[in-house]
Design an enzyme around this catalytic site. Structure first.
Site: not given
Ligand code: GLN
Length: 458
Positions: A74, A149, A173
């Site tokens: 990532k 994400s 994510s």
């Molecule tokens: N969707 C969650 C957020 O926007 C989780 C994001 C993540 O786990 N990086 O904070």
């Protein structure tokens, strides 16, 4: 073929690391243009590494656990000589000057890093639509979001552009895109995997973890990246078992395994998703598991608590992007969601509000943690849906709260610091649906064991 079996064939020189790599390179050439899973690819260094690994195997030398496995990382995790952009214009020219601990370990074990994957900007999202470099497509449900994400990492594995990939999970994510793309994703216990070299979203929640198409791959990667790192203050020095041994030992019976299902996790989920998850639970019962119903009264507290803490920690983490070190000031170039979090975080962080919001959120977090641990006390794991709704069509405009509502079932594990995984349970009109398995802190291996046993039934 199971990933572990493939890795054994490579070590026995029955498949070469180079052939394995070339197969993925072909898939990347064919599909990355359509899916936009990888933001940067370095085939040439990957080929050099593959040739070197093959020659060491041929010479009878010992090679690492990941010998010849092709890995995507990532874009918020430092890898030397790749662009570590976190999918933001803020860092568009930032070249990694060192390897994060997880990357160092992957390289030491002869994994081949092929490239950097797409994501929501600074990991702040659940759809991979907010990347400065364009959205990622879901190969399992074309036209729909892959989740986020870590959408690029999930899609890279789902569309066979690599063996394994690495993501980060702050509030879901890893598990969310694993669920939407029909692959496996694992968020370890907080502190099991070093966060050194990860760009923070919210440091008290962030954990790095793997994506794979089967349980043996998850186990293999966790064996490599898990374990104490003295350079990182959130890393916990706890003896961990070999996850691969767990997979190899696991039979097919779930006799003696007690699983909890939490009523409220089903109440908040779409009926079609509930139906698929109930089928999986029935299968687990048939395999010998004892299933008990549990109740969690604090579900409505989870999203507000998570987002409040997320805003405050993210605001603080972004103060270094002031234009002096990385070239651009974040507020000048970032997208809407990142800006919202910076503004909210800055507002909440003002001294006069701290008792009102942040301290309350920390109290709520303690309460949630205690209650979740109580739920886990009498069972081996909690099973239920990973995401309460199906992925929307790309381009649909969602209000922030609608986007956040994807996370209601995943943020719980981050708030409590417990391990949690997602694996495919079935499909609704061809769209994958994930089963979430959550366990006690440092009982990651128990989740792996359960996953290995039910690997076959889906
Ligand atoms: N969707 C969650 C957020 O926007 C989780 C994001 C993540 O786990 N990086 O904070």
């Amino acid at each position: 073929m199971k990933l572990l079996d493939k890795s054994k064939l490579i070590k026995n020189h029955e498949i070469t690391a180079l052939d394995n790599l070339e197969m993925f390179c072909k898939n990347i050439e064919k599909n990355n243009g359509n899916y936009n899973a990888f933001l940067e690819i370095d085939k040439s260094s990957a080929r050099d590494r593959a040739v070197d690994i093959d020659s060491r195997i041929k010479a009878g030398e010992k090679v690492g656990k990941l010998a010849g496995m092709v890995v995507g990382i990532k874009s918020n995790i430092n890898v030397e000589d790749f662009h570590i952009t976190a999918a933001s214009k803020t860092l568009e020219n930032y070249l990694g000057s060192y390897d994060a601990t997880v990357v160092k370990r992957i390289k030491e074990e002869d994994g081949i890093i092929i490239g950097m994957t797409n994501m929501d900007e600074f990991a702040a999202g659940s759809s991979t639509e907010t990347s400065y470099f364009g959205h990622t497509e879901n190969p399992a449900a074309m036209g729909r979001i892959p989740g986020g994400s870590s959408g690029g990492s999930a899609v890279a594995v789902a569309s066979e552009m690599c063996d394994l990939s690495i993501g980060s999970d702050t509030g879901g994510s890893i598990r969310n895109p694993a669920s939407h793309c029909g692959v496996m994703g694992f968020k370890p216990t907080y502190g099991l995997v070093s966060r050194q070299g990860l760009l923070d979203l919210a440091m008290s929640f962030d954990q790095i973890g793997p994506f794979s198409r089967d349980t043996s791959g998850v186990a293999l990667m966790l064996d490599v990246i898990g374990g104490y790192d003295e350079t990182e203050c959130t890393s916990i020095d706890n003896k961990i078992p070999s996850f691969v041994d767990n997979v190899e030992k696991s039979g097919e019976s779930l006799k003696g395994t007690k699983l909890g299902v939490v009523k409220q996790f089903f109440d908040v989920s779409d009926d079609k998703i509930v139906a698929i998850i109930e089928q999986s639970i029935d299968k687990m019962r048939e395999m010998g598991a004892e299933v008990v119903e549990l109740s969690f009264d604090y579900i409505d507290l989870c999203l507000p608590t998570y987002y409040l803490i997320n805003y405050v920690e993210f605001f603080s983490a972004t103060r270094k992007y002031d234009g002096r070190k990385y070239g651009k000031r974040i507020e000048d170039v970032c997208g809407e969601e990142v800006l919202r979090r910076i503004h909210m975080g800055s507002y909440i962080s003002q001294k006069e509000f701290s008792g009102k919001y942040y301290k309350k959120a920390l109290q709520a977090r303690s309460l949630i943690k205690i209650e979740v641990n109580k739920l886990l006390n009498g069972v081996d794991a909690i099973v239920g849906p990973t995401v309460p709704k199906l992925p929307h069509k790309i381009g649909t405009t969602l209000e922030p709260m609608d986007m956040y509502s994807y996370d209601v079932l995943t943020v719980i594990a981050n708030l409590a610091g417990i391990p949690a995984a997602s694996m495919k349970a079935g499909e609704v009109n061809g769209i994958p649906v994930g089963l979430q398995i959550q366990g006690k802190p440092f009982e990651d291996s128990k989740i792996i064991e359960i996953m290995a046993k039910i690997d076959e039934i889906h």
